[in-house]
Design an enzyme around this catalytic site. Structure first.
Site, PDB file in Angstrom:
ATOM      1  N   GLU A  43     -15.302 -16.574 -21.113  1.00 16.68           N
ATOM      2  CA  GLU A  43     -13.953 -17.064 -20.837  1.00 16.68           C
ATOM      3  C   GLU A  43     -13.873 -18.582 -20.811  1.00 16.68           C
ATOM      4  O   GLU A  43     -12.864 -19.158 -20.418  1.00 16.68           O
ATOM      5  CB  GLU A  43     -13.392 -16.447 -19.548  1.00 16.68           C
TER       6      GLU A  43
ATOM      7  N   ASP B 282      -8.484 -16.493 -19.172  1.00 16.32           N
ATOM      8  CA  ASP B 282      -9.063 -17.820 -18.974  1.00 16.32           C
ATOM      9  C   ASP B 282      -9.481 -18.485 -20.287  1.00 16.32           C
ATOM     10  O   ASP B 282      -9.368 -19.694 -20.430  1.00 16.32           O
ATOM     11  CB  ASP B 282     -10.275 -17.740 -18.031  1.00 16.32           C
TER      12      ASP B 282
ATOM     13  N   HIS C  39       0.817  -1.205   0.000  1.00 20.54           N
ATOM     14  CA  HIS C  39       0.000   0.000   0.000  1.00 20.54           C
ATOM     15  C   HIS C  39       0.848   1.251   0.000  1.00 20.54           C
ATOM     16  O   HIS C  39       0.458   2.284  -0.534  1.00 20.54           O
ATOM     17  CB  HIS C  39      -0.940  -0.026   1.207  1.00 20.54           C
TER      18      HIS C  39
ATOM     19  N   CYS D 254     -11.348  -7.783 -21.644  1.00 21.15           N
ATOM     20  CA  CYS D 254     -10.655  -7.298 -20.440  1.00 21.15           C
ATOM     21  C   CYS D 254      -9.508  -8.215 -20.023  1.00 21.15           C
ATOM     22  O   CYS D 254      -8.940  -8.051 -18.957  1.00 21.15           O
ATOM     23  CB  CYS D 254     -11.638  -7.108 -19.294  1.00 21.15           C
TER      24      CYS D 254
END
Ligand code: PEP
Ligand code: MG
Length: 590
Positions: A439, A463, A197, A510
């Site tokens: 996918e 995938d 972070h 995507c």
């Protein structure tokens, strides 16, 4: 050899935030309390010891609140510090420390340390890198409380009044948020990982940072001249004149690159023959929205919501999810945010979700299959998304659809979620576009049936390649066969896009394939309407789209469809567009 006569050396770490800075080192004292004594507490004093712990937590919270309030707006939006605040209240942390003081009759410092160590060990053993790195967050929060318990003073980053580069063993997100940007040019740390972070805050502040250097504080002394290359993840100590010159040039190039991105991020993504395409960002946690906007994303094309669930003993509540989602939606509005519902197991194994081991997790109870079997988990997330949808432009998609009944069932869950929100009188928005990820080859084959049930398709090539070519996406032995340009993959994309067009619904991509500039002409020519990718990949892909025409993309697709191997496809694309990609890279020095 540097003027001082000291030998130049290079330290390799992890690139946490891009950019280059050159300057004098300011080595921070090691903060934190390493050695904690254990001592018994008499029965009658236990209450007081618990009180002492509670008040240390209260003070830590007040300190964190002040830091949040004084942080730049972008950092406040990133919600990392709010998450750490929530960790201070977490049962696992707060409740167990009190329990340890009471049961073991020990001092608060010892109880805190042993609880924090236990949580850290549990996290360290998790298979997911992201979760392993959350160990640092727990350490930072425990440290903050410990400092309040022991009264140990630490150096105040906000007070640094020289132009320097910070060198620290570790910096918490709270430390980083206090950096005075007029003074501190960048920072480097011994600890920290890829998804720390602290690195995300550095990206938000747009200062170069390298973490995970291990020996930076041992190697570097105050006032040593150092170069931080946050893009490469390296640090040069005592640079020679030649190295300095080389990096000054690289620094200028990087500044130019940033200026180009800023200038171009607002341009329309239109081909030379005036067809518009949207380029969006994939994010995994809410704080990445800032970087998505900076790189010019037209929206969030894939919000991988599972990261908020990973490695927790108890799943997030509806309100926790809602608050998070609402933040993302509000920051992005009016741009769209596509929420992908929970996709866990398989490559993103989750402790509490896996009730029993599966022989073949990638073919097992993951994604939509898992959600349909755990209605309470699914309903909680759907309600949170529909509530957040009232605050901006939200779309929703279900992952890993492989059978027709799944979409029908998923939509009925969505209707139920909306009905229950209406009954509870909670504001929400049911009328949002609902799509599915394509996918799995089965979904490609029945795309015509699925298209009638949804508002859009989004092709997940990561995938689709795995299942379509039967290549485990994480297996190095077969990585050479994991080819996005394989004719089988291209034909699956084409079929999906053709069906979408025939059914008048948009089709997006995507998966990682969408983020490669050389693929853009192929994808546009195949009929994709939106591409979503890592934020950093956006500028080059947008530039590529602006340099080509849809007509030539379609022509190249015709040629590609007649080819037999991924290599042949690659060569055709390289010959047609390779020079363009190379010249963009040179121009943008990316
Ligand atoms: C994909 O499979 O292409 C995808 C985008 O989803 P993930 O990488 O999260 O599985
Ligand atoms: Mg996927």
């Amino acid at each position: 050899m540097q003027k001082s006569g000291k030998q130049e050396s290079v330290l390799k770490g992890i690139n946490a935030s891009a950019g280059i800075c050159i300057g004098k080192a300011y080595v921070m004292d090691r903060s934190g309390v390493d050695v904690v004594a254990r001592y018994p507490i008499a029965e009658k004093s236990i209450k007081n010891e618990v009180k002492r712990f509670k008040s240390a937590v209260q003070n830590a919270k007040a300190a964190l609140r002040t830091i949040i309030e004084n942080s730049p707006r972008e950092v406040q939006r990133a919600t990392i510090l709010e998450t750490q605040m929530a960790l201070l209240n977490d049962k696992m942390f707060y409740g167990r420390t009190i329990e340890t003081i009471e049961k073991e009759r020990v001092n608060a410092e010892w109880a805190l340390k042993s609880v924090a160590d236990r949580i850290k060990t549990a996290f360290q053993e998790m298979p997911d890198v992201y979760m392993r790195e959350r160990v640092a967050d727990i350490g930072h929060v425990a440290d903050l409380v410990m400092r309040n318990l022991t009264g140990v003073e630490t150096q105040d980053i906000a007070q640094i009044d020289k132009r320097v580069i910070l060198v620290a063993h570790d910096l918490s997100p709270a430390d980083t948020s206090q950096i005075n940007l007029e003074r501190v040019k960048g920072f480097i740390t011994d600890l920290g990982g890829k998804t720390s972070h602290t690195g995300i805050i550095a990206q938000t502040l747009e200062i170069p940072a390298v973490v995970g250097l291990e020996i930076a504080t041992q190697t570097i002394q105050n006032d040593d001249v150092i170069i931080v290359d946050g893009t490469e993840g390296s640090v040069v100590v005592h640079p020679s004149e030649t190295t300095l010159l080389e990096y000054e040039e690289r620094q200028a190039n990087y500044e130019r690159y940033k200026a180009v991105i800023t200038r171009e991020s607002h341009l329309k993504t239109q081909t030379t023959d005036r067809r518009s395409f949207d380029v969006l960002a994939n994010i995994e946690f809410p704080e990445e929205v800032v970087s998505a906007i900076n790189y010019g994303a037209a929206g969030i094309g894939l919000y991988r919501t599972e990261f908020q669930y990973l490695g927790r003993t108890v799943f997030p509540s509806e309100n926790e999810l809602y608050e998070n989602y609402r933040d993302v939606v509000e920051v992005m509005a009016p741009r769209p945010v596509i929420f992908r519902t929970l996709d866990i197991n398989g490559d993103k194994a989750i402790h509490s979700a896996a009730s029993h081991d599966e022989q073949n997790p990638a073919l097992g109870l993951r994604a939509i299959r898992y959600c349909l079997k755990r209605p309470e988990v699914f309903r909680t997330q759907l309600r949170a998304i529909l509530r957040a949808a009232a605050f901006g432009n939200v779309r929703l998609m279900f992952p890993l659809i492989s059978a027709f009944f799944e979409i029908q069932l998923a939509k009925s869950f969505l209707d139920d979620a909306a009905a229950s929100l209406a009954k509870d009188g909670l504001p929400h928005q049911r009328d949002i576009p609902v799509g599915i990820m394509i996918e799995v080859p089965a979904a490609v084959i029945i795309a015509d049936l699925l298209a009638k049930e949804v508002d859009f398709f989004s092709i997940g090539t990561n995938d689709l390649i795995q299942y379509g070519l039967a290549i485990d996406r994480g297996n190095k032995q077969v990585a050479h066969m994991y080819q996005p340009l394989d004719p089988a993959v291209i034909r699956m994309i084409k079929h999906t896009a053709d069906v979408a067009r025939a059914n008048r619904i948009p089709v997006h991509m995507c998966g990682e394939m969408a983020g490669r500039p050389l693929h853009a002409p192929l994808l546009l020519g195949l009929g994709l309407n939106e591409l979503s990718m890592n934020p950093q990949a956006i500028p080059l892909v947008k530039r590529m789209i602006r340099s080509i025409s849809l007509a030539e993309s379609k022509k190249v697709v015709k040629t590609v469809l007649g080819l037999r191997t991924a290599r042949e496809v690659f060569e055709v694309l390289r010959d047609a567009f390779g020079e363009l990609v190379a010249s963009h890279r040179r121009d943008m020095r990316a």
